[in-house]
Design a protein around this motif. Structure first.
Motif, mmCIF file in Angstrom:
data_model
loop_
_atom_site.group_PDB
_atom_site.id
_atom_site.type_symbol
_atom_site.label_atom_id
_atom_site.label_comp_id
_atom_site.label_asym_id
_atom_site.label_seq_id
_atom_site.Cartn_x
_atom_site.Cartn_y
_atom_site.Cartn_z
ATOM 1 N N LEU A 1 -0.007 13.719 0.246
ATOM 2 C CA LEU A 1 -0.437 14.535 -0.897
ATOM 3 C C LEU A 1 -1.870 14.225 -1.315
ATOM 4 O O LEU A 1 -2.555 15.065 -1.862
ATOM 5 N N VAL A 2 -2.299 12.999 -1.078
ATOM 6 C CA VAL A 2 -3.622 12.553 -1.551
ATOM 7 C C VAL A 2 -4.524 12.321 -0.341
ATOM 8 O O VAL A 2 -4.264 11.423 0.470
ATOM 9 N N ALA A 3 -5.572 13.133 -0.223
ATOM 10 C CA ALA A 3 -6.453 13.065 0.955
ATOM 11 C C ALA A 3 -7.034 11.665 1.161
ATOM 12 O O ALA A 3 -7.156 11.189 2.294
ATOM 13 N N GLU A 4 -7.339 10.977 0.055
ATOM 14 C CA GLU A 4 -7.942 9.636 0.173
ATOM 15 C C GLU A 4 -6.968 8.634 0.797
ATOM 16 O O GLU A 4 -7.382 7.703 1.484
ATOM 17 N N GLU A 5 -5.691 8.823 0.514
ATOM 18 C CA GLU A 5 -4.700 7.887 1.071
ATOM 19 C C GLU A 5 -4.545 8.097 2.577
ATOM 20 O O GLU A 5 -4.448 7.142 3.346
ATOM 21 N N TYR A 6 -4.545 9.347 2.991
ATOM 22 C CA TYR A 6 -4.543 9.661 4.430
ATOM 23 C C TYR A 6 -5.793 9.059 5.079
ATOM 24 O O TYR A 6 -5.724 8.407 6.130
ATOM 25 N N GLN A 7 -6.944 9.259 4.435
ATOM 26 C CA GLN A 7 -8.220 8.783 4.985
ATOM 27 C C GLN A 7 -8.232 7.251 5.093
ATOM 28 O O GLN A 7 -8.790 6.690 6.043
ATOM 29 N N TRP A 8 -7.603 6.583 4.133
ATOM 30 C CA TRP A 8 -7.543 5.115 4.167
ATOM 31 C C TRP A 8 -6.880 4.658 5.467
ATOM 32 O O TRP A 8 -7.347 3.723 6.124
ATOM 33 N N LEU A 9 -5.777 5.331 5.828
ATOM 34 C CA LEU A 9 -5.064 4.956 7.065
ATOM 35 C C LEU A 9 -5.918 5.225 8.302
ATOM 36 O O LEU A 9 -5.967 4.388 9.220
ATOM 37 N N VAL A 10 -6.583 6.385 8.326
ATOM 38 C CA VAL A 10 -7.437 6.711 9.471
ATOM 39 C C VAL A 10 -8.541 5.658 9.613
ATOM 40 O O VAL A 10 -8.817 5.158 10.716
ATOM 41 N N ASP A 11 -9.131 5.265 8.491
ATOM 42 C CA ASP A 11 -10.192 4.251 8.527
ATOM 43 C C ASP A 11 -9.633 2.880 8.923
ATOM 44 O O ASP A 11 -10.292 2.111 9.634
ATOM 45 N N LYS B 1 0.869 -1.187 0.000
ATOM 46 C CA LYS B 1 0.000 0.000 0.000
ATOM 47 C C LYS B 1 0.900 1.229 0.000
ATOM 48 O O LYS B 1 1.631 1.479 0.956
ATOM 49 N N SER B 2 0.871 1.976 -1.106
ATOM 50 C CA SER B 2 1.779 3.131 -1.191
ATOM 51 C C SER B 2 1.044 4.439 -0.924
ATOM 52 O O SER B 2 -0.159 4.555 -1.162
ATOM 53 N N PHE B 3 1.797 5.410 -0.420
ATOM 54 C CA PHE B 3 1.251 6.715 -0.046
ATOM 55 C C PHE B 3 2.142 7.807 -0.624
ATOM 56 O O PHE B 3 3.354 7.803 -0.394
ATOM 57 N N GLU B 4 1.532 8.723 -1.375
ATOM 58 C CA GLU B 4 2.283 9.852 -1.934
ATOM 59 C C GLU B 4 2.549 10.876 -0.825
ATOM 60 O O GLU B 4 1.613 11.322 -0.149
#
Length: 304
Positions: free
Chosen positions: A219-229, A181-184
């Motif tokens: 950089l990508v709000a959805e990637e941050y949100q994935w981790l929070v979820d 799972k990569s995160f920008e």
């Protein structure tokens, strides 16, 4: 021989390579500095002294001793900063992957050859040259491997971008049974508050299902949100830009219950204790001036 075993960030630590601050060399020039935070302290005349950094690393070593962790140290290279062993290699499962790091730092790998000699050759992987990767961007987490990356076209212009798209593909190939799972990450060569040098500078999973995170490092709000979820909002400790700058997310777990943290991180350390962690507080603020902290200074080899 060492039987490598690392599947997460928190299982009880048995063996580690801890960096070393002896003979770390004179204060670098601005041209020699790799990151905006170091540059800031060089300009201000507050760059850390070798004596202070040795004392801080000794405090870290004593914590490992307290928990019966086998500690290896790099051989001392003259006038060479060897504090951040996480940059030069990392372990996933029973494999040690050598990092392709900034060319100036390749000799740091030679300084841990006495450790690599204890590892079966078949378990040491050297990625091809086009694969750029550093251990601060790679986090094994059970069935996942979390990877911080920067894949925009201007990647070559950022000395702060350390892990590229080819690295994500390489890890996917090497560990087909894991979900990569990569995160920008947000990069800046000039403003330390806007620069997530590595994934562990803006995120860290902990024991008890908890995690530390800084939203603007992504950089990508959805990637941050994935981790929070993934961890659950109630389990996540959110840090602000100033706390990220001071490296709040770069603490280090010795076990699911024990976290080593910087003694000035009052808000975080109080929260950790409220969650039931034992917090081993040590001074590490001088080393943090080089945009690295506790996780950066360690290369875990065996977690039980």
């Amino acid at each position: 021989m060492l039987q490598l075993n690392v599947n997460d960030e928190i299982s009880p630590l048995k063996a580690v390579v801890l960096g070393i601050a002896k003979s770390s060399g004179p204060t670098p020039t601005l041209e020699e500095a790799y990151d905006p935070k170091s540059k800031e302290h060089i300009k201000a005349g507050t760059y850390p002294t070798e004596a202070d950094m040795i004392a801080e690393m000794e405090a870290f070593r004593k914590v490992f001793e307290k928990y019966n962790v086998k500690v290896f140290r790099p051989e001392v290279l003259e006038d060479c900063n060897q504090i951040f062993t996480r940059d030069i290699a990392f372990v996933i499962e029973d494999k040690l992957i050598k990092a392709n790091i900034l060319p100036d730092r390749e000799k740091e790998v030679e300084a841990i050859l006495h450790v690599l000699d204890k590892i079966d050759d078949g378990n040491i992987l050297t990625p091809p040259e086009d694969v750029h990767v550093e251990g601060g961007d790679v986090m094994p987490w059970n069935d996942y491997i979390f990877v911080g990356t920067y894949s925009a076209a201007d990647y070559p212009t950022y000395i702060t971008a350390r892990t590229n798209k080819a690295a994500v593909e390489y890890l996917t190939k090497q560990f087909p049974q894991k979900t990569i799972k990569s995160f920008e990450l947000r990069k800046s060569n000039t403003v330390a508050q806007d620069n997530a040098l590595h994934l562990d500078c803006c995120f860290q999973p902990l024991g008890k299902g908890k995690a530390i995170i800084h939203k603007n490092g992504f950089l990508v709000a959805e990637e941050y949100q994935w981790l929070v979820d993934f961890f659950g909002k109630e389990n996540v400790f959110e840090i602000d830009a100033q706390e990220m700058y001071h490296m709040y997310s770069n603490v280090f777990s010795i076990s699911p219950d024990v976290v080593v943290s910087e003694k000035s991180f009052t808000r975080l350390n109080n929260w950790l204790r409220e969650q039931g962690f034992t917090v081993e507080e040590i001074p590490y603020a001088e080393i943090s001036k080089q945009e690295g902290l506790l996780r950066c200074s360690t290369l875990p080899l065996i977690r039980a």
